[in-house]
Design a protein around this motif. Structure first.
Motif, PDB file in Angstrom:
ATOM      1  N   TYR A 193       1.027   3.941  -3.061  1.00 34.27           N
ATOM      2  CA  TYR A 193       0.382   5.248  -2.931  1.00 34.27           C
ATOM      3  C   TYR A 193       1.286   6.366  -2.409  1.00 34.27           C
ATOM      4  CZ  TYR A 193      -3.918   2.758  -3.887  1.00 34.27           C
ATOM      5  OH  TYR A 193      -4.894   1.994  -4.481  1.00 34.27           O
ATOM      6  N   LEU A 194       2.230   6.062  -1.529  1.00 32.13           N
ATOM      7  CA  LEU A 194       3.031   7.121  -0.912  1.00 32.13           C
ATOM      8  C   LEU A 194       4.344   7.382  -1.633  1.00 32.13           C
ATOM      9  CD1 LEU A 194       2.402   6.282   2.859  1.00 32.13           C
ATOM     10  CD2 LEU A 194       1.102   7.772   1.316  1.00 32.13           C
ATOM     11  N   THR A 195       5.025   6.332  -2.026  1.00 32.01           N
ATOM     12  CA  THR A 195       6.318   6.488  -2.696  1.00 32.01           C
ATOM     13  C   THR A 195       6.204   7.310  -3.982  1.00 32.01           C
ATOM     14  OG1 THR A 195       7.103   4.438  -1.709  1.00 32.01           O
ATOM     15  CG2 THR A 195       8.314   5.243  -3.623  1.00 32.01           C
ATOM     16  N   PRO A 196       5.171   7.107  -4.811  1.00 39.94           N
ATOM     17  CA  PRO A 196       5.090   7.875  -6.060  1.00 39.94           C
ATOM     18  C   PRO A 196       4.970   9.388  -5.880  1.00 39.94           C
ATOM     19  CG  PRO A 196       3.691   5.946  -6.210  1.00 39.94           C
ATOM     20  CD  PRO A 196       4.146   6.042  -4.780  1.00 39.94           C
TER      21      PRO A 196
ATOM     22  N   ILE B 122       2.897  13.589   7.349  1.00 40.74           N
ATOM     23  CA  ILE B 122       3.394  12.348   7.950  1.00 40.74           C
ATOM     24  C   ILE B 122       2.288  11.307   7.880  1.00 40.74           C
ATOM     25  CG2 ILE B 122       4.377  11.205   9.961  1.00 40.74           C
ATOM     26  CD1 ILE B 122       5.101  13.953  11.075  1.00 40.74           C
ATOM     27  N   TRP B 123       2.634  10.152   7.345  1.00 45.17           N
ATOM     28  CA  TRP B 123       1.754   8.995   7.375  1.00 45.17           C
ATOM     29  C   TRP B 123       2.374   8.038   8.396  1.00 45.17           C
ATOM     30  CZ3 TRP B 123       3.025  11.594   2.908  1.00 45.17           C
ATOM     31  CH2 TRP B 123       1.967  12.112   2.157  1.00 45.17           C
ATOM     32  N   HIS B 124       1.738   7.936   9.549  1.00 48.91           N
ATOM     33  CA  HIS B 124       2.298   7.179  10.669  1.00 48.91           C
ATOM     34  C   HIS B 124       2.164   5.673  10.488  1.00 48.91           C
ATOM     35  CE1 HIS B 124       2.785  10.774  13.133  1.00 48.91           C
ATOM     36  NE2 HIS B 124       1.608  11.152  12.692  1.00 48.91           N
TER      37      HIS B 124
ATOM     38  N   PHE C 146       0.831  -1.201   0.000  1.00 49.09           N
ATOM     39  CA  PHE C 146       0.000   0.000   0.000  1.00 49.09           C
ATOM     40  C   PHE C 146       0.871   1.259   0.000  1.00 49.09           C
ATOM     41  CE2 PHE C 146      -2.183   3.331   2.412  1.00 49.09           C
ATOM     42  CZ  PHE C 146      -3.416   3.399   1.782  1.00 49.09           C
ATOM     43  N   CYS C 147       1.847   1.303   0.898  1.00 40.56           N
ATOM     44  CA  CYS C 147       2.736   2.477   0.994  1.00 40.56           C
ATOM     45  C   CYS C 147       3.537   2.667  -0.288  1.00 40.56           C
ATOM     46  CB  CYS C 147       3.660   2.346   2.200  1.00 40.56           C
ATOM     47  SG  CYS C 147       2.786   2.469   3.780  1.00 40.56           S
TER      48      CYS C 147
ATOM     49  N   TYR D 228       6.049   7.564   6.988  1.00 43.54           N
ATOM     50  CA  TYR D 228       6.383   8.209   5.717  1.00 43.54           C
ATOM     51  C   TYR D 228       6.249   9.721   5.853  1.00 43.54           C
ATOM     52  CZ  TYR D 228       6.901   4.010   2.922  1.00 43.54           C
ATOM     53  OH  TYR D 228       7.364   2.835   2.388  1.00 43.54           O
ATOM     54  N   TRP D 229       7.224  10.445   5.314  1.00 46.61           N
ATOM     55  CA  TRP D 229       7.304  11.905   5.419  1.00 46.61           C
ATOM     56  C   TRP D 229       7.381  12.537   4.034  1.00 46.61           C
ATOM     57  CZ3 TRP D 229       8.368  14.781  10.058  1.00 46.61           C
ATOM     58  CH2 TRP D 229       8.515  14.002  11.209  1.00 46.61           C
ATOM     59  N   LEU D 230       6.775  13.701   3.942  1.00 46.41           N
ATOM     60  CA  LEU D 230       6.906  14.542   2.752  1.00 46.41           C
ATOM     61  C   LEU D 230       6.735  15.986   3.197  1.00 46.41           C
ATOM     62  CD1 LEU D 230       7.100  14.797  -0.391  1.00 46.41           C
ATOM     63  CD2 LEU D 230       4.597  14.717  -0.389  1.00 46.41           C
TER      64      LEU D 230
END
Length: 133
Positions: free
Chosen positions: A22-25, A103-105, A18-19, A36-38
């Motif tokens: 959706y998050l890495t891209p 932040i996605w904890h 999932f991460c 995850y941080w951005l």
């Protein structure tokens, strides 16, 4: 709806997929604990957060049912929408280039461990924030 098909117990393969999907891209990167941080420059005052795990007991995917304006999970006790929607909303904000720290904890559903890690090890990254949403 695609995001809610993922049953994401903490530290599961499904949560990792999932991460990555959706998050890495969007450029989000994990810290040593798996949060995850951005950072989108332009507003250092705001922190947006949600979490990537769900209360599912088993990983994998689930079939969703939609009808009469309602969405539900077939043969599952959890839709995973409580923070699935939060993850989606934050990704929409990233696409719209809303400035702030995102932040996605990790491991929130098993005791807030992702947040605890940040508070104990990365306080300098969040202590200047005036708002946390």
């Amino acid at each position: 709806m695609n995001m809610l098909m993922f049953k994401r117990p903490a530290n599961s393969k499904t949560e990792a997929i999932f991460c990555k999907r959706y998050l890495t891209p969007v450029g989000a990167r994990p810290d040593a604990h798996g949060n995850y941080w951005l950072v989108l420059p332009g507003n250092d005052d705001i922190l947006f957060s949600s979490h990537t795990d769900t209360v599912h007991k088993t990983p994998g995917t689930q079939q969703l049912l939609y009808g009469g304006g309602l969405l539900s999970a077939k043969e599952s006790n959890c839709l995973g929408a409580a923070c699935g929607v939060g993850v989606w909303l934050m990704l929409e904000m990233v696409k719209a280039k809303v400035p702030g720290t995102y932040i996605w904890h990790a491991e929130e559903e098993i005791g807030g461990k992702g947040s605890d890690y940040i508070a104990k090890n990365m306080l300098d990254k969040i202590q200047n924030k005036k708002f946390a949403i």
